[in-house]
Design a protein around this motif. Structure first.
Motif, PDB file in Angstrom:
ATOM      1  N   ASN A   1      49.575  34.178  36.047  1.00  0.00           N
ATOM      2  CA  ASN A   1      49.727  32.862  36.683  1.00  0.00           C
ATOM      3  C   ASN A   1      50.017  31.837  35.599  1.00  0.00           C
ATOM      4  O   ASN A   1      49.176  31.597  34.736  1.00  0.00           O
TER       5      ASN A   1
ATOM      6  N   LEU B   1      36.091  31.471  45.598  1.00  0.00           N
ATOM      7  CA  LEU B   1      36.569  30.677  44.450  1.00  0.00           C
ATOM      8  C   LEU B   1      36.361  29.212  44.782  1.00  0.00           C
ATOM      9  O   LEU B   1      36.985  28.682  45.728  1.00  0.00           O
TER      10      LEU B   1
ATOM     11  N   LEU C   1      45.474  34.720  44.938  1.00  0.00           N
ATOM     12  CA  LEU C   1      46.359  33.544  44.844  1.00  0.00           C
ATOM     13  C   LEU C   1      47.644  33.920  44.116  1.00  0.00           C
ATOM     14  O   LEU C   1      47.910  33.457  43.005  1.00  0.00           O
TER      15      LEU C   1
HETATM   16  O1  RIB Z   1      41.642  29.115  39.300  1.00  0.00           O
HETATM   17  C1  RIB Z   1      42.021  29.521  40.581  1.00  0.00           C
HETATM   18  C2  RIB Z   1      43.341  28.905  40.909  1.00  0.00           C
HETATM   19  O2  RIB Z   1      43.238  27.527  40.719  1.00  0.00           O
HETATM   20  C3  RIB Z   1      44.381  29.426  39.972  1.00  0.00           C
HETATM   21  O3  RIB Z   1      45.190  30.316  40.691  1.00  0.00           O
HETATM   22  C4  RIB Z   1      45.164  28.239  39.538  1.00  0.00           C
HETATM   23  O4  RIB Z   1      46.362  28.191  40.255  1.00  0.00           O
HETATM   24  C5  RIB Z   1      44.278  27.068  39.848  1.00  0.00           C
HETATM   25  O5  RIB Z   1      44.998  26.126  40.592  1.00  0.00           O
END
Ligand code: RIB
Length: 332
Positions: free
Chosen positions: A68, A184, A214
């Motif tokens: 990411n 999360l 995600l």
């Molecule tokens: O940390 C989790 C998510 O939050 C990540 O995928 C990143 O995109 C942040 O925005």
């Protein structure tokens, strides 16, 4: 080092200074020692140095997904501070797997890293607390677990509000939220902000499509689910918990012949470089990624080098909505 000292005709301490405190050695002596090092092919033994000093010259950043760009952008901010402090940076990918997270926390403690930056799978992971108690500084990134630990984050509730308020202003009332897992905190906070904004528009509804994680693949899958809804139930807009989900959703809409934003307006989160470069430039809630990384690394070094009087700080930055074509309705 003894061989280098004899070869250069200097003391062992002078060789050590050339390697660790070159500012204490004259240029002529430094050149003589460096010439001896080159001729002998000497490579310093970091493990031996570490045994003497008790700490390695590294910090680590433990991330949920090294694929990411959000995390690699944050890591670049960390790198700037680490380079100035003559430290290396380990980037550790957990894939949101707490066992992998625990593996890395064990390994990093054994290697006596100077400190650990972490975006945790779950801030309740007691392993993080054990690490800190045994003397390894930790700074939490992208989350704010509260006053007991240093952290750097963005106000994710406000970020969710910005995203959905923008969609409401564009006339949308049936809005999908894509994100997950809800364990999360940053995902849960973005949804909470979305709901807070929707409460201000009486006829607005948020349809939650929880995703397994995600990434782009989950965005593609969520796009299929959205497109499969009866037209009367299908949302006219989607707020995605990060840009990778939004990019997958956008790709699926294009595959299915649905227009963005006309059939589905899309908002992402992070404002990574690919958001602007997307086939339909993505509206996104920007996180100051380099600043997050730089600030987190500075907090870590302050804690690791500041002595017993350290006061933990929770730095919270404000998100910013960047409006692009994926939500801008064409005139008429
Ligand atoms: O940390 C989790 C998510 O939050 C990540 O995928 C990143 O995109 C942040 O925005």
């Amino acid at each position: 080092m003894k061989t280098v000292a004899a070869h250069a005709g200097v003391s062992l301490g002078t060789v050590s200074n050339v390697l660790n405190r070159p500012d204490l050695v004259s240029a002529a002596t430094r050149d003589r020692v460096l010439a001896a090092i080159a001729e002998l092919g000497f490579v310093r033994n970091e493990s031996a140095r570490q045994l003497r000093s008790g700490r390695s010259r590294t910090v680590a950043y433990v991330v949920l997904d090294a694929g990411n760009p959000f995390f690699t952008d944050v890591a670049r901010g960390v790198e700037g501070v680490a380079e100035a402090a003559n430290l290396a940076v380990y980037l550790c990918h957990t894939g949101e797997d707490i066992r992998r997270e625990d593996f890395y926390l064990d390994m990093l403690e054994q290697q006596r890293v100077e400190g650990v930056l972490i975006t945790p799978t779950d801030t309740a992971n007691s392993h993080i607390e054990e690490l800190r108690r045994r003397g390894t500084p930790v700074v939490v990134v992208d989350r704010n677990p509260g006053p007991g630990v240093c952290s750097v984050s963005v106000d994710n509730i406000h970020g969710g509000e910005l995203a959905v308020s923008h969609l409401l202003e564009a006339g949308h009332r049936r809005i999908a939220f894509l994100g997950g897992p809800m364990t999360l905190g940053q995902v849960a906070d973005r949804l909470a902000g979305a709901r807070r904004a929707a409460e201000r528009a009486p006829d607005a509804e948020i349809l939650v499509l929880e995703t397994g994680t995600l990434n782009v693949a989950e965005g593609l899958r969520a796009g299929e689910r959205l497109a499969g809804l009866p037209a009367a139930r299908r949302p006219t807009a989607a707020f995605c918990a990060n840009d990778l989900l939004a990019l997958g959703l956008l790709q699926q809409m294009v595959r299915l012949g649905l227009r963005v934003p006309d059939d589905l307006a899309i908002v992402g989160y992070d404002d990574i470089e690919f958001a602007e470069a997307a086939a339909v430039p993505l509206t996104s809630v920007r996180q100051p990624r380099h600043l997050l990384g730089r600030t987190a690394a500075e907090l870590l070094l302050t804690e690791s080098r500041g002595g017993p009087g350290h006061q933990h700080r929770q730095v919270v930055f404000e998100p910013e909505l960047i409006v692009r074509a994926s939500t801008r309705l064409r005139p008429g």
